[in-house]
Design an enzyme around this catalytic site. Structure first.
Site, PDB file in Angstrom:
ATOM      1  CE  LYS A  16      47.326  95.587  41.914  1.00 26.79           C
ATOM      2  NZ  LYS A  16      48.338  95.029  40.980  1.00 26.79           N
ATOM      3  CB  THR A  63      49.326  98.927  40.021  1.00 24.81           C
ATOM      4  OG1 THR A  63      49.884  97.690  39.600  1.00 24.81           O
ATOM      5  CG2 THR A  63      49.286  99.900  38.863  1.00 24.81           C
ATOM      6  CG  HIS A 266       8.261  94.759  32.129  1.00 29.01           C
ATOM      7  ND1 HIS A 266       7.708  95.997  32.359  1.00 29.01           N
ATOM      8  CD2 HIS A 266       9.209  94.947  31.170  1.00 29.01           C
ATOM      9  CE1 HIS A 266       8.277  96.892  31.561  1.00 29.01           C
ATOM     10  NE2 HIS A 266       9.189  96.284  30.839  1.00 29.01           N
TER      11      HIS A 266
END
Length: 309
Positions: A16, A63, A266
């Site tokens: 799950k 689940t 950057h």
């Protein structure tokens, strides 16, 4: 664990994902509140091949049952505990309660709620959302064997000087100038594996892993920046990354390996000129264009010789 199935190797797991749970604890006098918000992911390795080959679901842990278990176990935890402890607790439950489950993998991401202060005083029940996230993964076997990893995600760091990049390969494709003066920014994703090899060997000190998380994070940050008065020079992201990893292994004996991902985010120097007016903005280590893509991608791991990574 692979099984032979009709002449093939077959591996399976089920679980799950994204079970979100908030838990509040109160001090003995009821005044001060403590809270966490966890995102829990569970994977079970179990003997349920029959569900795949014979439509027989009798060995499957549903689940939805896993989801309910997260809330029930959170309720049963009457004392405050770390994400690592909760992950181990869930792993122990699934591997001991269900005979067919031989390994449980529990991953938790903790949302960074931080206690606020009002007029310099910590609030009893007020919290604000921070930035970086505390992560953990516990792999628990039925025998009690444990693999425990913790980490941090989204640790954004920046310094405006004491960074350069020189001596790299130059060829017909290279346009980047060398420099000893640039801004260095990154968003660190770090994970470190503990050396504890069984559930019974983990420290019994309350909230030990929360304390270690803060200590490791401090070691990473302090190494990146250096002393507050003068900092420390970075010859490359690679060099700084290694120093950060060495700092972790050097200070924490129960950590066997560390992995760092540090994208080079950057900040580009701004120079503006026109044909008619020449230089309009001349860069003098002061005005930058922040970017997040494309960015450099740097990652590495460092481990003790005996570590199983």
């Amino acid at each position: 664990m692979a099984k032979e199935l009709e002449g093939f190797n077959f591996e399976q797991r089920h679980g799950k994902a994204r079970v979100r749970v908030g838990r509040v604890w109160r001090s003995k006098d009821g005044c001060r509140h403590f809270m966490v918000e966890w995102n829990v992911n569970i994977s079970l390795l179990s003997n349920c091949v029959a569900a795949y080959v014979r439509d027989d679901n009798s060995d499957i842990v549903a689940t939805d049952t896993m989801k309910n278990t997260v809330y029930i176990k959170a309720k049963e935890c009457s004392e405050q505990l770390s994400a690592e402890e909760f992950a181990i607790l869930l792993g122990k439950h699934f591997t001991s309660f269900y005979p067919q489950v031989f390994t449980a993998i529990v991953k938790i991401v903790e949302k960074p709620w931080e206690r606020i202060s009002v007029n310099g005083q910590p609030h009893e029940h007020g919290f604000k959302l921070g930035s970086e996230k505390h992560t953990t993964e516990a792999i628990v076997q039925k025998s009690g064997v444990l693999q425990l990893t913790s980490g941090v995600e989204g640790l954004s760091l920046l310094k405006t000087t004491q960074s350069g990049f020189e001596g790299f390969i130059r060829d017909k494709y290279t346009a980047l100038p060398e420099t000893r003066e640039r801004m260095l920014a990154t968003e660190v994703t770090a994970s470190w594996r503990y050396s504890y090899e069984s559930v019974s060997s983990i420290p019994q000190k309350s909230l030990y892993f929360n304390e270690q998380y803060l200590n490791v994070k401090k070691a990473l940050v302090d190494t990146f920046f250096g002393p507050p008065e003068r900092g420390v020079y970075s010859a490359s992201v690679q060099s700084t990354l290694l120093q950060m990893a060495k700092a972790v292994l050097g200070r924490f004996g129960d950590i066997s390996s560390v992995k760092l991902k540090m994208p080079n985010i950057h900040f580009l120097p701004v120079n503006i000129s026109s044909k008619d007016h020449g230089s309009i903005v001349k860069f003098n280590d002061d005005v930058y264009l922040p970017t997040d893509e494309p960015h450099g991608s740097i990652e590495a791991s460092l481990s003790r010789f005996w570590s199983k990574m």
